[in-house]
Design an enzyme around this catalytic site. Structure first.
Site, PDB file in Angstrom:
ATOM      1  CD  GLU A   1      -2.493  -1.393   2.327  1.00 36.51           C
ATOM      2  OE1 GLU A   1      -3.609  -2.137   2.413  1.00 36.51           O
ATOM      3  OE2 GLU A   1      -1.814  -1.297   3.562  1.00 36.51           O
TER       4      GLU A   1
ATOM      5  CB  CYS B   1       7.264  -5.179   8.681  1.00 36.78           C
ATOM      6  SG  CYS B   1       8.703  -4.242   9.638  1.00 36.78           S
TER       7      CYS B   1
ATOM      8  CB  CYS C   1       6.983  -2.260  16.388  1.00 36.37           C
ATOM      9  SG  CYS C   1       8.514  -1.982  15.892  1.00 36.37           S
TER      10      CYS C   1
ATOM     11  CB  CYS D   1       3.598  -1.808  14.068  1.00 33.06           C
ATOM     12  SG  CYS D   1       3.327  -1.285  12.286  1.00 33.06           S
TER      13      CYS D   1
ATOM     14  CB  CYS E   1       2.765   7.435   3.139  1.00 35.77           C
ATOM     15  SG  CYS E   1       3.354   6.274   4.180  1.00 35.77           S
TER      16      CYS E   1
ATOM     17  CB  CYS F   1       1.145   5.946  11.135  1.00 38.72           C
ATOM     18  SG  CYS F   1       1.828   7.392  10.388  1.00 38.72           S
TER      19      CYS F   1
HETATM   20  N1  SAH Z   1       9.777   0.698   9.832  1.00 37.78           N
HETATM   21  C1  SAH Z   1       9.882   2.081   9.735  1.00 37.78           C
HETATM   22  C2  SAH Z   1       8.527   2.690   8.854  1.00 37.78           C
HETATM   23  C3  SAH Z   1       7.202   2.268   8.926  1.00 37.78           C
HETATM   24  S1  SAH Z   1       6.274   2.975  10.230  1.00 37.78           S
HETATM   25  C4  SAH Z   1       9.678   2.581  11.211  1.00 37.78           C
HETATM   26  O1  SAH Z   1       9.346   1.991  11.935  1.00 37.78           O
HETATM   27  O2  SAH Z   1       9.816   3.828  11.337  1.00 37.78           O
HETATM   28  C5  SAH Z   1       5.953   4.503   9.937  1.00 37.78           C
HETATM   29  C6  SAH Z   1       5.443   5.068  11.331  1.00 37.78           C
HETATM   30  O3  SAH Z   1       4.249   4.628  11.740  1.00 37.78           O
HETATM   31  C7  SAH Z   1       6.389   4.891  12.742  1.00 37.78           C
HETATM   32  O4  SAH Z   1       7.051   5.785  13.276  1.00 37.78           O
HETATM   33  C8  SAH Z   1       5.726   3.641  13.439  1.00 37.78           C
HETATM   34  O5  SAH Z   1       6.429   3.717  14.580  1.00 37.78           O
HETATM   35  C9  SAH Z   1       4.216   4.412  13.375  1.00 37.78           C
HETATM   36  N2  SAH Z   1       3.341   3.432  13.563  1.00 37.78           N
HETATM   37  C10 SAH Z   1       3.166   2.160  13.837  1.00 37.78           C
HETATM   38  N3  SAH Z   1       2.176   1.770  14.318  1.00 37.78           N
HETATM   39  C11 SAH Z   1       1.421   2.616  14.665  1.00 37.78           C
HETATM   40  C12 SAH Z   1       0.036   2.856  15.201  1.00 37.78           C
HETATM   41  N4  SAH Z   1      -0.631   1.800  15.448  1.00 37.78           N
HETATM   42  N5  SAH Z   1      -0.294   4.204  15.514  1.00 37.78           N
HETATM   43  C13 SAH Z   1       0.317   5.124  15.394  1.00 37.78           C
HETATM   44  N6  SAH Z   1       1.577   4.978  14.522  1.00 37.78           N
HETATM   45  C14 SAH Z   1       2.147   3.843  14.247  1.00 37.78           C
END
Ligand code: SAH
Length: 343
Positions: free
Chosen positions: A89, A109, A113, A116, A102, A332
């Site tokens: 996406e 991935c 985390c 996420c 974006c 995000c």
């Molecule tokens: N792997 C990279 C890029 C993808 S995530 C990274 O970690 O930076 C892009 C952003 O979205 C990151 O800051 C991530 O931590 C955030 N993100 C992930 N899950 C989220 C959620 N449930 N709510 C808000 N932001 C989130």
């Protein structure tokens, strides 16, 4: 071989191997990346014979958009299906003056985390260079119909860009090439969960802006919510950020999702302030976007504002990122919802 994934240098080598003069590479690169043609037959100043010989061994495969979803705030999520049927996406985020795209760097991935959505879906594979730039071209075509252009690119979609560093760097080199879309590296930001040993290469070879998904200001908490911290703990990550080549030109952004009762206390704000000062960075506070099956909750607005005030009182630039595209799961950390349903 998909020519769309070759940098100018690689395309030049490819032409030399075909006994073509160097300028052919420039011509082809312009057709592919500036005019974004999809057929070799559209390359008008290239001889028929050469087109035919390139055509035999090369492709210009584009991404197929399988779904478009427009949110009320103007954010549009594009779902694209790759040749091997993986789904990725990209999200178009229009603002008054800017249109930010974006992009994803991996299908799924591997980082896991805990907050996420993409991480919960598991990892399929790295995206190719052609698949990364292809997202930009697919989106550019859409916004050009509205007589606008993509102005900024953020590598914040699915995946961890710095686990696919080689392809991410090449995609940036293509997007910033004068004979291509000619984006400035100042309009491109790569966001990473903190793969510290890749930062130097990214910075020295591209000069793009850096965003770090910090989300916790102690190793103890970061280990729990971002397992990658065990490999690259805060002190290692901080050293790499300080040494990041573009850090002096533009402050690195520390992204910090506020999770209720986890990382949103006054003590957490103080620790975050200390790190931010040590790095001479700035902070983006991100409201948590919820998804099915998560036990995390977003901090209340009151807590978010109080947390921001604690940082601002310490002379830190701290903005609250507004959630965009929430209703279409384009926000995000929510990317991957559609691919999940399909798989
Ligand atoms: N792997 C990279 C890029 C993808 S995530 C990274 O970690 O930076 C892009 C952003 O979205 C990151 O800051 C991530 O931590 C955030 N993100 C992930 N899950 C989220 C959620 N449930 N709510 C808000 N932001 C989130």
């Amino acid at each position: 071989m998909n020519l769309r994934g070759l940098t100018m240098q690689e395309l030049t080598e490819e032409m030399l191997a075909l006994h073509q003069p160097k300028f052919r590479a420039k011509q082809l690169f312009q057709w592919i990346h500036q005019h974004r043609v999809v057929n070799f037959s559209d390359m008008l100043n290239v001889s028929k014979e050469l087109r035919a010989s390139i055509d035999a061994a090369h492709t210009l495969t584009q991404l197929t958009i399988t779904e478009r979803h427009l949110s009320q705030d103007g954010t549009e999520k594009l779902t694209m299906t790759l040749e091997d049927k993986s789904v990725i996406e990209a999200v178009i985020i229009p603002d008054k003056k800017r249109i930010t795209l974006c992009v994803s760097s991996q299908a799924g991935c591997p980082l896991n985390c805990s907050f996420c959505k993409t991480g919960h879906l598991g990892f399929l594979r790295n995206l190719t260079v052609a698949e990364i730039v292809g997202q930009v071209y697919a989106a550019q075509k859409i916004v050009e119909k509205q007589e606008r252009r993509i102005t900024n690119i953020v590598y914040m979609g699915m995946g961890e860009p710095l686990l696919n560093t080689g392809n991410v760097i090449k995609s940036i080199q293509i997007l910033t090439d004068d004979f291509g879309q000619n984006f400035s590296n100042r309009k491109i930001t790569v966001s990473t969960a903190g793969i510290a040993d890749q930062l130097h290469q990214l910075g020295s070879e591209t000069g793009v802006n850096l965003a770090i998904s910090l989300h916790a200001a102690t190793n103890e908490l970061r280990d729990k919510i971002m397992p990658i911290n065990k490999q690259f703990p805060l002190e290692v990550l901080m050293k790499a950020i300080r040494e990041y080549p573009a850090h002096k030109r533009k402050k690195t952004v520390l992204e910090y999702i506020l999770l209720k009762g986890i990382n949103d206390s006054a003590a957490d704000a103080k620790k975050l302030a200390k790190i931010t000062h040590q790095l001479d960075a700035k902070v983006n506070l991100i409201p948590f976007n919820s998804f099915e099956g998560t036990s995390f909750e977003a901090s209340s607005e009151e807590v978010v504002l109080a947390f921001q005030k604690l940082l601002v009182d310490k002379h830190i630039t701290a903005i609250i990122r507004t959630a965009r595209g929430d209703e279409s799961s384009a926000a995000c950390g929510q990317l991957g919802v559609l691919s999940h349903k399909k798989s």
